[in-house]
Design a protein around this motif. Structure first.
Motif, PDB file in Angstrom:
ATOM      1  N   CYS A   1       0.942  -1.394   0.127  1.00  0.00           N
ATOM      2  CA  CYS A   1      -0.029   0.010  -0.074  1.00  0.00           C
ATOM      3  C   CYS A   1       0.473   1.004  -0.093  1.00  0.00           C
ATOM      4  N   SER A   2       0.321   2.213  -0.622  1.00  0.00           N
ATOM      5  CA  SER A   2       0.735   3.862  -0.833  1.00  0.00           C
ATOM      6  C   SER A   2       1.759   4.038   0.790  1.00  0.00           C
ATOM      7  N   GLN A   3       1.019   4.362   1.863  1.00  0.00           N
ATOM      8  CA  GLN A   3       1.533   4.449   3.307  1.00  0.00           C
ATOM      9  C   GLN A   3       2.287   3.761   3.498  1.00  0.00           C
ATOM     10  N   CYS A   4       2.498   1.969   3.371  1.00  0.00           N
ATOM     11  CA  CYS A   4       3.809   1.568   3.990  1.00  0.00           C
ATOM     12  C   CYS A   4       5.258   1.263   2.948  1.00  0.00           C
ATOM     13  N   ARG A   5       4.567   1.985   1.761  1.00  0.00           N
ATOM     14  CA  ARG A   5       6.083   1.586   1.016  1.00  0.00           C
ATOM     15  C   ARG A   5       6.349   3.524   1.122  1.00  0.00           C
TER      16      ARG A   5
ATOM     17  N   THR B   1       8.573   2.988   4.455  1.00  0.00           N
ATOM     18  CA  THR B   1      10.115   2.361   4.015  1.00  0.00           C
ATOM     19  C   THR B   1      10.539   2.548   2.607  1.00  0.00           C
ATOM     20  N   GLY B   2      10.101   2.843   1.572  1.00  0.00           N
ATOM     21  CA  GLY B   2      10.878   3.599   0.742  1.00  0.00           C
ATOM     22  C   GLY B   2      10.740   2.233  -0.111  1.00  0.00           C
ATOM     23  N   LEU B   3      10.126   0.780   0.126  1.00  0.00           N
ATOM     24  CA  LEU B   3       9.658  -0.668  -0.467  1.00  0.00           C
ATOM     25  C   LEU B   3       8.314  -0.678  -0.166  1.00  0.00           C
ATOM     26  N   TYR B   4       8.745  -1.994   0.225  1.00  0.00           N
ATOM     27  CA  TYR B   4       6.694  -2.780   1.110  1.00  0.00           C
ATOM     28  C   TYR B   4       7.316  -2.720   2.482  1.00  0.00           C
ATOM     29  N   TYR B   5       6.493  -3.349   2.827  1.00  0.00           N
ATOM     30  CA  TYR B   5       6.437  -3.401   4.569  1.00  0.00           C
ATOM     31  C   TYR B   5       6.610  -4.881   4.689  1.00  0.00           C
TER      32      TYR B   5
ATOM     33  N   ALA C   1      11.354   2.157  11.641  1.00  0.00           N
ATOM     34  CA  ALA C   1       9.686   1.647  11.210  1.00  0.00           C
ATOM     35  C   ALA C   1      10.012  -0.216  12.262  1.00  0.00           C
ATOM     36  N   LEU C   2       8.965  -0.243  12.989  1.00  0.00           N
ATOM     37  CA  LEU C   2       8.658  -1.268  13.956  1.00  0.00           C
ATOM     38  C   LEU C   2       7.691  -1.975  14.188  1.00  0.00           C
ATOM     39  N   PHE C   3       6.940  -0.923  14.299  1.00  0.00           N
ATOM     40  CA  PHE C   3       5.449  -1.874  14.326  1.00  0.00           C
ATOM     41  C   PHE C   3       4.319  -1.662  13.607  1.00  0.00           C
ATOM     42  N   TRP C   4       3.511  -2.236  13.319  1.00  0.00           N
ATOM     43  CA  TRP C   4       1.984  -1.611  12.967  1.00  0.00           C
ATOM     44  C   TRP C   4       0.432  -2.255  14.062  1.00  0.00           C
ATOM     45  N   ARG C   5       0.007  -1.285  14.393  1.00  0.00           N
ATOM     46  CA  ARG C   5      -1.246  -2.156  15.032  1.00  0.00           C
ATOM     47  C   ARG C   5      -2.310  -0.818  14.936  1.00  0.00           C
ATOM     48  N   ARG C   6      -3.802  -1.809  14.386  1.00  0.00           N
ATOM     49  CA  ARG C   6      -4.801  -1.751  13.941  1.00  0.00           C
ATOM     50  C   ARG C   6      -5.022  -1.026  15.196  1.00  0.00           C
ATOM     51  N   LEU C   7      -6.382  -0.068  15.879  1.00  0.00           N
ATOM     52  CA  LEU C   7      -6.998   0.810  17.154  1.00  0.00           C
ATOM     53  C   LEU C   7      -7.734  -0.826  17.427  1.00  0.00           C
TER      54      LEU C   7
ATOM     55  N   LYS D   1       1.150  -1.059  -5.194  1.00  0.00           N
ATOM     56  CA  LYS D   1       2.381  -1.449  -5.255  1.00  0.00           C
ATOM     57  C   LYS D   1       2.924  -0.536  -6.588  1.00  0.00           C
ATOM     58  N   GLY D   2       4.433  -0.465  -6.254  1.00  0.00           N
ATOM     59  CA  GLY D   2       5.284   0.802  -7.054  1.00  0.00           C
ATOM     60  C   GLY D   2       5.002   0.206  -8.326  1.00  0.00           C
ATOM     61  N   ASP D   3       5.855   1.677  -9.055  1.00  0.00           N
ATOM     62  CA  ASP D   3       5.382   0.906 -10.748  1.00  0.00           C
ATOM     63  C   ASP D   3       7.459   0.688 -10.929  1.00  0.00           C
ATOM     64  N   PHE D   4       8.155   0.649 -10.173  1.00  0.00           N
ATOM     65  CA  PHE D   4       9.316   0.287 -10.039  1.00  0.00           C
ATOM     66  C   PHE D   4      10.321  -1.345 -10.013  1.00  0.00           C
ATOM     67  N   TYR D   5       9.149  -2.143  -9.836  1.00  0.00           N
ATOM     68  CA  TYR D   5       9.364  -3.873  -9.680  1.00  0.00           C
ATOM     69  C   TYR D   5       8.474  -4.593  -9.667  1.00  0.00           C
TER      70      TYR D   5
END
Length: 143
Positions: free
Chosen positions: A30-34, A37-41, A79-85, A114-118
């Motif tokens: 997703c765009s937030q994770c990209r 992190t610069g790529l994907y989560y 970046a370490l964690f992700w948590r849905r409330l 996803k990014g268009d570069f991979y």
């Protein structure tokens, strides 16, 4: 996977230990994770009650949306964690675990963003949005 694992941020200010079952690694495009992190989560998850933290005062939480927040080290920015409330599970970035982690890859989600570069060519299942059994922020909108 059931065992005890440990990991940390890049500088070591935040350390964690997990016990119990860890889900297979899910790659989120997703765009937030990209953007974070610069790529994907690449993350697993575990019950919140099975995570022990050291250096919690060095952990900062960012409200990425109305549904979830992202935890990172305030010293090195890892970046370490992700948590849905309100969720009983917390996602932990796979790369933060000490080796050997014992983690295995499971699937890709939000491949429509996803990014268009991979390309994704590892043969794992791909889902345009979320996948069955994987907690994502959007699930709350659909409830």
């Amino acid at each position: 996977m059931t065992n005890e694992c440990s990991g940390s941020c890049l500088c070591g200010a935040v350390r964690f230990r997990t016990k119990g079952s860890l889900r297979g690694v899910v790659y989120c495009h997703c765009s937030q994770c990209r953007k974070q992190t610069g790529l994907y989560y690449a993350a697993t998850d575990v019950d919140v009650s099975n995570v022990m933290l050291e250096g919690e005062d060095q952990l900062t939480w960012y409200a990425a949306s109305d549904f979830a927040r992202r935890g990172f080290c305030k010293t090195c920015g890892s970046a370490l964690f992700w948590r849905r409330l309100g969720a009983d599970k917390i996602s932990i970035l796979a790369g933060a675990f000490d080796l050997p982690s014992g983690l295995t890859a499971e699937s890709h989600i939000f491949v429509a963003d996803k990014g268009d570069f991979y390309d994704i060519a590892d043969g794992l299942p791909q889902y345009q949005r979320g996948s069955p059994g994987v907690i994502v922020a959007e699930e709350r909108e659909q409830e």
